[in-house]
Design an enzyme around this catalytic site. Structure first.
Site, mmCIF file in Angstrom:
data_model
loop_
_atom_site.group_PDB
_atom_site.id
_atom_site.type_symbol
_atom_site.label_atom_id
_atom_site.label_comp_id
_atom_site.label_asym_id
_atom_site.label_seq_id
_atom_site.Cartn_x
_atom_site.Cartn_y
_atom_site.Cartn_z
ATOM 1 N N ASN A 9 1.656 -13.921 -2.867
ATOM 2 C CA ASN A 9 1.499 -14.289 -1.419
ATOM 3 C C ASN A 9 1.102 -13.090 -0.604
ATOM 4 O OD1 ASN A 9 1.364 -15.250 0.939
ATOM 5 N ND2 ASN A 9 3.619 -16.019 1.102
ATOM 6 N N TRP A 10 -0.095 -12.820 -0.707
ATOM 7 C CA TRP A 10 -0.538 -11.644 0.172
ATOM 8 C C TRP A 10 -0.184 -11.635 1.629
ATOM 9 C CZ3 TRP A 10 -6.168 -9.933 -1.609
ATOM 10 C CH2 TRP A 10 -6.213 -9.596 -3.098
ATOM 11 N N LYS A 11 0.390 -12.925 2.440
ATOM 12 C CA LYS A 11 0.533 -12.909 3.639
ATOM 13 C C LYS A 11 -0.732 -12.381 4.155
ATOM 14 C CE LYS A 11 5.277 -12.989 2.523
ATOM 15 N NZ LYS A 11 6.790 -12.640 2.873
ATOM 16 N N HIS A 97 5.796 -22.150 4.039
ATOM 17 C CA HIS A 97 6.520 -20.827 3.945
ATOM 18 C C HIS A 97 7.564 -20.686 5.132
ATOM 19 C CE1 HIS A 97 7.164 -16.440 3.665
ATOM 20 N NE2 HIS A 97 6.548 -16.782 2.526
ATOM 21 N N GLU A 99 7.924 -18.302 6.971
ATOM 22 C CA GLU A 99 7.144 -17.590 8.107
ATOM 23 C C GLU A 99 6.493 -18.490 8.863
ATOM 24 O OE1 GLU A 99 5.461 -14.684 5.700
ATOM 25 O OE2 GLU A 99 7.281 -13.669 5.358
ATOM 26 N N GLU A 169 12.870 -20.100 -1.650
ATOM 27 C CA GLU A 169 12.690 -18.769 -1.010
ATOM 28 C C GLU A 169 13.576 -18.575 -0.093
ATOM 29 O OE1 GLU A 169 8.341 -16.830 -1.523
ATOM 30 O OE2 GLU A 169 8.466 -17.959 0.481
ATOM 31 N N GLY A 175 11.154 -10.036 2.078
ATOM 32 C CA GLY A 175 11.006 -8.693 2.672
ATOM 33 C C GLY A 175 12.013 -7.740 2.706
ATOM 34 N N SER A 215 11.860 -10.808 -2.616
ATOM 35 C CA SER A 215 12.080 -9.606 -3.196
ATOM 36 C C SER A 215 11.830 -9.472 -4.482
ATOM 37 C CB SER A 215 13.471 -8.852 -2.515
ATOM 38 O OG SER A 215 13.304 -8.741 -1.283
ATOM 39 N N GLY A 236 5.877 -11.583 -2.744
ATOM 40 C CA GLY A 236 5.099 -10.968 -1.282
ATOM 41 C C GLY A 236 4.806 -9.635 -1.504
ATOM 42 N N GLY A 237 5.717 -8.652 -1.123
ATOM 43 C CA GLY A 237 5.278 -7.294 -1.053
ATOM 44 C C GLY A 237 4.924 -6.784 -2.427
HETATM 45 P P1 13P Z 1 8.713 -10.573 -0.728
HETATM 46 O O1 13P Z 1 8.581 -10.642 -2.053
HETATM 47 O O2 13P Z 1 8.032 -9.505 0.282
HETATM 48 O O3 13P Z 1 10.101 -10.391 -0.237
HETATM 49 O O4 13P Z 1 8.033 -12.024 -0.074
HETATM 50 C C1 13P Z 1 8.545 -12.967 -0.576
HETATM 51 C C2 13P Z 1 7.674 -14.099 0.105
HETATM 52 O O5 13P Z 1 7.873 -14.553 1.149
HETATM 53 C C3 13P Z 1 6.820 -14.776 -0.873
HETATM 54 O O6 13P Z 1 6.230 -15.903 -0.381
#
Ligand code: 13P
Length: 253
Positions: A9-11, A97, A99, A169, A175, A215, A236-237
């Site tokens: 997930n590149w966001k 998600h 977010e 999640e 994050g 994470s 994500g990251g």
């Molecule tokens: P991180 O891997 O950066 O914690 O993000 C997780 C996430 O929100 C994936 O959708």
């Protein structure tokens, strides 16, 4: 056999040049994937066609949108429909998600509509659920996440629920560098599978992939994915770093 998925997930990250470079770096590395193991790139909308092009001819690789709207077309400036995504060959869509729930007010009811729309147009929803820190600290996480599933998904038919992917999640792990322990992830995933089993039966519940997100890194993916009910990750990251995401792909059991 239940599918296993490493989903990036590149966001809202990367320019076109950076996106091109990252996809090239990840895709040039050899990954010995079996038929039930998949890699999904949830990239920003402007890069979906690029990602589609880069993965073409690669059997285990797919693209995902990070959202879609509740309607199939019309005067909804700025929105993207499931039908549009289907028309360009996208196969997955991340829905709910945390977010989107937090910053864009997405409710369980709205996500029910989005999941229905995605399924109507042949997309596989990656439905996200997960609790905030204060919910975990109060010990109410199981009920909280169960409610998210029930309110958004339990009007789906057996056939439809089998097409879903769930991503657990925990918000406190997103994050933050603070991953759920493998035991915490397994406990919640087993609970989610139970919740599905009570509604749809063991066979159906046993087929739904449940991914862990929060994470996930190259260094912890193997331990997390080794849990019996953890069928991969939504990352994500670490999905923005080719070497790290490569390790995560290789951690699929
Ligand atoms: P991180 O891997 O950066 O914690 O993000 C997780 C996430 O929100 C994936 O959708």
């Amino acid at each position: 056999m239940r599918q296993q998925i490493a989903a990036a997930n590149w966001k809202m990250n990367l320019t076109l040049d950076q996106a091109t470079h990252l996809l090239d770096e990840i895709l040039k590395a050899p990954h010995d994937l079996q038929a039930h193991q998949k890699v999904v790139f949830a990239v920003p909308f402007p890069y979906l066609l690029l990602a589609q092009d880069k993965i073409s001819g690669k059997l285990n690789f797919f693209t995902a949108a990070q959202n879609c709207y509740t309607k199939s077309s019309g005067a909804y400036t700025g929105e993207t429909s499931a039908e549009m995504l289907q028309s360009i060959g996208v196969e997955y869509v991340v829905l709910g998600h945390s977010e989107r729930r937090e910053y864009f007010g997405e409710s369980n009811a709205m996500l029910e509509e989005k999941a229905g729309m995605a399924l109507t147009y042949g997309l596989t929803p990656i439905f996200c659920c997960g609790e905030a820190l204060q919910v975990r600290e109060s010990g109410a996480q199981n009920d909280y996440v169960e409610k998210q599933l029930k309110e958004s998904l339990f009007n789906l038919s057996e056939e439809q629920i089998q097409k879903m992917v769930i991503a657990y999640e925990p918000i406190w792990a997103i994050g933050t560098g603070k991953t759920a322990t493998a035991a915490q992830a397994q406990e919640m995933h087993a609970h989610l599978r139970n919740v599905l089993a009570r509604q749809y039966g063991d066979t159906v519940a046993g087929e739904v992939p449940i991914l862990y997100g929060g994470s996930v890194k190259g260094s912890n993916a193997k331990e997390l994915f080794a849990q019996p009910d953890v069928d991969g990750g939504l990352v994500g990251g670490a999905s923005l770093i080719a070497a790290d995401f490569g390790q995560i792909i290789d951690a699929l059991k």
